[in-house]
Design a protein around this motif. Structure first.
Motif, mmCIF file in Angstrom:
data_model
loop_
_atom_site.group_PDB
_atom_site.id
_atom_site.type_symbol
_atom_site.label_atom_id
_atom_site.label_comp_id
_atom_site.label_asym_id
_atom_site.label_seq_id
_atom_site.Cartn_x
_atom_site.Cartn_y
_atom_site.Cartn_z
ATOM 1 N N MET A 95 66.852 40.208 22.375
ATOM 2 C CA MET A 95 66.953 38.748 22.454
ATOM 3 C C MET A 95 67.348 38.206 21.081
ATOM 4 O O MET A 95 66.679 38.488 20.086
ATOM 5 C CB MET A 95 65.602 38.154 22.885
ATOM 6 C CG MET A 95 65.584 36.630 22.917
ATOM 7 S SD MET A 95 63.925 35.995 23.262
ATOM 8 C CE MET A 95 63.673 36.571 24.949
ATOM 9 N N PRO A 96 68.400 37.459 20.953
ATOM 10 C CA PRO A 96 68.780 36.854 19.669
ATOM 11 C C PRO A 96 67.942 35.604 19.405
ATOM 12 O O PRO A 96 66.975 35.325 20.114
ATOM 13 C CB PRO A 96 70.253 36.507 19.890
ATOM 14 C CG PRO A 96 70.327 36.221 21.357
ATOM 15 C CD PRO A 96 69.344 37.151 22.013
ATOM 16 N N THR A 97 68.335 34.839 18.390
ATOM 17 C CA THR A 97 67.697 33.555 18.153
ATOM 18 C C THR A 97 67.639 32.768 19.463
ATOM 19 O O THR A 97 68.613 32.723 20.211
ATOM 20 C CB THR A 97 68.499 32.756 17.110
ATOM 21 O OG1 THR A 97 68.635 33.539 15.935
ATOM 22 C CG2 THR A 97 67.810 31.457 16.768
ATOM 23 N N LEU A 98 66.493 32.164 19.753
ATOM 24 C CA LEU A 98 66.346 31.466 21.027
ATOM 25 C C LEU A 98 67.429 30.403 21.173
ATOM 26 O O LEU A 98 67.634 29.584 20.268
ATOM 27 C CB LEU A 98 64.960 30.834 21.104
ATOM 28 C CG LEU A 98 63.793 31.842 21.164
ATOM 29 C CD1 LEU A 98 62.458 31.130 21.054
ATOM 30 C CD2 LEU A 98 63.862 32.659 22.441
ATOM 31 N N PRO A 99 68.155 30.396 22.293
ATOM 32 C CA PRO A 99 69.312 29.498 22.436
ATOM 33 C C PRO A 99 68.965 28.033 22.223
ATOM 34 O O PRO A 99 69.733 27.294 21.603
ATOM 35 C CB PRO A 99 69.783 29.768 23.870
ATOM 36 C CG PRO A 99 69.282 31.133 24.192
ATOM 37 C CD PRO A 99 67.988 31.279 23.458
ATOM 38 N N GLU A 100 67.813 27.597 22.737
ATOM 39 C CA GLU A 100 67.436 26.195 22.591
ATOM 40 C C GLU A 100 67.218 25.840 21.116
ATOM 41 O O GLU A 100 67.558 24.734 20.675
ATOM 42 C CB GLU A 100 66.166 25.902 23.392
ATOM 43 C CG GLU A 100 66.328 26.094 24.902
ATOM 44 C CD GLU A 100 66.030 27.532 25.347
ATOM 45 O OE1 GLU A 100 65.803 27.724 26.552
ATOM 46 O OE2 GLU A 100 66.034 28.444 24.492
ATOM 47 N N ILE A 101 66.649 26.773 20.376
ATOM 48 C CA ILE A 101 66.418 26.527 18.954
ATOM 49 C C ILE A 101 67.733 26.609 18.185
ATOM 50 O O ILE A 101 67.988 25.796 17.289
ATOM 51 C CB ILE A 101 65.376 27.525 18.404
ATOM 52 C CG1 ILE A 101 64.004 27.235 19.028
ATOM 53 C CG2 ILE A 101 65.306 27.456 16.884
ATOM 54 C CD1 ILE A 101 62.894 28.176 18.596
ATOM 55 N N GLU A 102 68.569 27.560 18.542
ATOM 56 C CA GLU A 102 69.867 27.681 17.872
ATOM 57 C C GLU A 102 70.695 26.415 18.085
ATOM 58 O O GLU A 102 71.358 25.917 17.160
ATOM 59 C CB GLU A 102 70.624 28.896 18.395
ATOM 60 C CG GLU A 102 71.903 29.198 17.639
ATOM 61 C CD GLU A 102 71.665 29.548 16.183
ATOM 62 O OE1 GLU A 102 72.383 28.995 15.328
ATOM 63 O OE2 GLU A 102 70.758 30.347 15.893
ATOM 64 N N ALA A 103 70.637 25.868 19.301
ATOM 65 C CA ALA A 103 71.391 24.643 19.582
ATOM 66 C C ALA A 103 70.858 23.464 18.769
ATOM 67 O O ALA A 103 71.582 22.500 18.500
ATOM 68 C CB ALA A 103 71.320 24.327 21.073
ATOM 69 N N VAL A 115 64.031 38.747 18.064
ATOM 70 C CA VAL A 115 65.012 37.818 17.512
ATOM 71 C C VAL A 115 66.083 38.540 16.696
ATOM 72 O O VAL A 115 67.271 38.200 16.774
ATOM 73 C CB VAL A 115 64.300 36.768 16.632
ATOM 74 C CG1 VAL A 115 65.304 35.807 15.986
ATOM 75 C CG2 VAL A 115 63.267 35.993 17.450
ATOM 76 N N LEU A 116 65.686 39.564 15.950
ATOM 77 C CA LEU A 116 66.588 40.188 14.986
ATOM 78 C C LEU A 116 67.076 41.576 15.382
ATOM 79 O O LEU A 116 68.045 42.067 14.799
ATOM 80 C CB LEU A 116 65.882 40.284 13.621
ATOM 81 C CG LEU A 116 65.438 38.959 13.009
ATOM 82 C CD1 LEU A 116 64.596 39.213 11.766
ATOM 83 C CD2 LEU A 116 66.647 38.100 12.656
ATOM 84 N N GLY A 117 66.411 42.214 16.328
ATOM 85 C CA GLY A 117 66.758 43.588 16.683
ATOM 86 C C GLY A 117 65.934 44.577 15.878
ATOM 87 O O GLY A 117 65.559 44.319 14.727
ATOM 88 N N ALA A 118 65.663 45.727 16.488
ATOM 89 C CA ALA A 118 64.764 46.717 15.881
ATOM 90 C C ALA A 118 65.261 47.221 14.538
ATOM 91 O O ALA A 118 64.460 47.534 13.645
ATOM 92 C CB ALA A 118 64.565 47.893 16.842
ATOM 93 N N GLY A 119 66.572 47.302 14.361
ATOM 94 C CA GLY A 119 67.113 47.818 13.113
ATOM 95 C C GLY A 119 66.964 46.879 11.932
ATOM 96 O O GLY A 119 67.233 47.281 10.790
ATOM 97 N N ASN A 120 66.522 45.665 12.188
ATOM 98 C CA ASN A 120 66.408 44.670 11.121
ATOM 99 C C ASN A 120 64.978 44.261 10.821
ATOM 100 O O ASN A 120 64.743 43.261 10.130
ATOM 101 C CB ASN A 120 67.217 43.424 11.479
ATOM 102 C CG ASN A 120 68.699 43.701 11.498
ATOM 103 O OD1 ASN A 120 69.240 44.299 10.576
ATOM 104 N ND2 ASN A 120 69.361 43.284 12.569
ATOM 105 N N VAL A 121 64.017 45.024 11.323
ATOM 106 C CA VAL A 121 62.607 44.713 11.113
ATOM 107 C C VAL A 121 61.890 45.986 10.679
ATOM 108 O O VAL A 121 62.004 47.020 11.339
ATOM 109 C CB VAL A 121 61.952 44.159 12.397
ATOM 110 C CG1 VAL A 121 60.490 43.804 12.139
ATOM 111 C CG2 VAL A 121 62.709 42.938 12.903
ATOM 112 N N THR A 122 61.171 45.929 9.546
ATOM 113 C CA THR A 122 60.481 47.118 9.040
ATOM 114 C C THR A 122 59.065 46.761 8.583
ATOM 115 O O THR A 122 58.777 45.613 8.250
ATOM 116 C CB THR A 122 61.235 47.748 7.846
ATOM 117 O OG1 THR A 122 61.204 46.842 6.740
ATOM 118 C CG2 THR A 122 62.670 48.064 8.201
#
Length: 391
Positions: free
Chosen positions: A1-9, A317-324
């Motif tokens: 899931m990317p940035t929530l669409p409602e928040i991105e808008a 929001v960011l994908g597994a590869g971007n969270v550590t």
């Protein structure tokens, strides 16, 4: 899931809030305008309860989900600025001389407001979300003030979460440290009182300035000769004040600074040795030395399981590869640690473009992280308070 669409808008509206807060920075316990903006927005968006004046300028908003569950999740953002003159050439730069959001608390407040607006519109959770907008994080005890006024008795939560921006040039990357994540901190003040004299006749003095300047070096030996080699700590003298004339040996001199630690016993060791050194120097030089400590921050301890939950929301929001979770503990301090002494929770970092460090007059927060942070906060609530058959 990317940035929530409602928040991105809603990103342009979030950036407008951020720019307004950035242009009107306020120091700790003076965030009257800022807290007014926050409270007005929460009421506009239909929050069930909005409480102002918690620890002078703090705001707490209560939002009930569509389910009738009784679990409550806390989300916290800080609001205060720093006594710094801004040098970045921004069209929304500080309008308050000697005040600047050099730590990004304007961004933190905006991100939490973004989550508040989204969750108020959807209420897609079962239970209650408690939004904590805290004053005076920058060493003035805002968290302790809110706790002392019954924050978690008046507005109980089962878990509490926070987030800090990180100007590391790695946008859309989130990190967290399980266990001890940020150092505890004490501030210290030393006053040396000797005997003043004419500078041409120093033998008639007991030179407080010489004693104070020698103490600076002696304090540093604590790290090299008393600290266990596999432990860590910081001792920094950051101020020295003495004298007012070219031809007078001053009667008094003052030092001030900070110690940082990850274990209380290391704090106790450093403080004990500082006291012993001061006692010895007072006897050796025939002066009086007063040493006082102020306990400013606890060690920030992230709950291991709730750190995983913070990460899971960030992964959404960011994908597994971007969270550590392999970030090194930081020797900086954060008074969210005080809240974690009362309620379990987790505190992570969100990277953004730009590498000018925090607390620098040229610091610029990248507004692209605003919808990202807001989405992570929103997902924490939706994940921890799942609504059955949620749309």
């Amino acid at each position: 899931m990317p940035t929530l669409p409602e928040i991105e808008a809603d990103a342009p509206a979030l950036e407008a809030i951020f720019r307004d807060l950035h242009a009107h920075p306020e120091l700790g316990f003076e965030e009257v305008r800022t807290s007014g903006v926050v409270a007005a927005r929460l009421r506009e968006w239909g929050f069930d309860e909005v409480h102002e004046g918690v620890a002078k300028t703090g705001v707490v908003g209560i939002l009930k989900g569509r389910g009738d569950g009784n679990r409550r999740i806390g989300l916290r953002a800080d609001m205060d600025a720093l006594p710094i003159n801004e040098v970045a050439a921004l069209d929304y730069a500080s309008q308050n001389a000697g005040r600047m959001h050099a730590c990004g608390h304007d961004g933190h407040t905006t991100m939490l407001l973004g989550a508040a607006k989204y969750l108020a519109a959807s209420r897609n959770f079962d239970g209650s979300a408690v939004f904590i907008f805290q004053p005076a994080e920058e060493g003035l005890g805002g968290a302790r003030g809110m706790i002392a006024e019954g924050l978690f008795q008046r507005f109980p939560v089962d878990e509490v979460y926070g987030m800090h921006n990180q100007p590391n040039g790695r946008p859309r990357r989130a990190t967290i440290t399980k266990g001890p994540a940020m150092a505890g901190a004490s501030f210290f003040d030393v006053t040396v009182t000797g005997k003043g004299s004419h500078a041409a006749m120093p033998h008639q003095s007991r030179d407080a300035l010489v004693v104070a300047s020698t103490l600076v070096g002696q304090f540093q030996t604590i790290l090299g000769r008393n600290m266990p080699p596999l432990q860590s700590g910081v001792l920094s003298v950051t101020q020295i004040h003495a004298g007012s004339a070219y031809n007078v040996v001053p009667e008094t001199a003052a030092l001030a600074g900070t110690i940082r630690f990850f274990k209380p016993e290391i704090r106790d060791l450093m403080q004990s040795r500082m006291r012993e050194i001061c006692t010895g120097f007072a006897l050796a030089h025939g002066v009086r030395i007063e040493l006082q400590f102020r306990e400013i921050f606890d060690v920030l301890l992230n709950d291991a399981l709730l750190s995983d939950e913070w990460m899971a929301a960030a992964v959404d929001v960011l994908g597994a590869g971007n969270v550590t979770d392999d970030a090194e503990p930081a020797t900086g301090s954060e008074d969210f640690a005080d809240m974690l002494q009362v309620v379990p929770g987790a505190y992570g970092n969100l990277g953004h473009a730009g590498t000018v460090p925090l607390h620098n007059p040229g610091f610029v927060l990248d507004p692209a992280i605003l919808p990202v942070g807001a989405s992570i906060y929103a997902r924490i609530v939706e994940r921890r308070l799942p609504l059955e058959n949620a749309a």
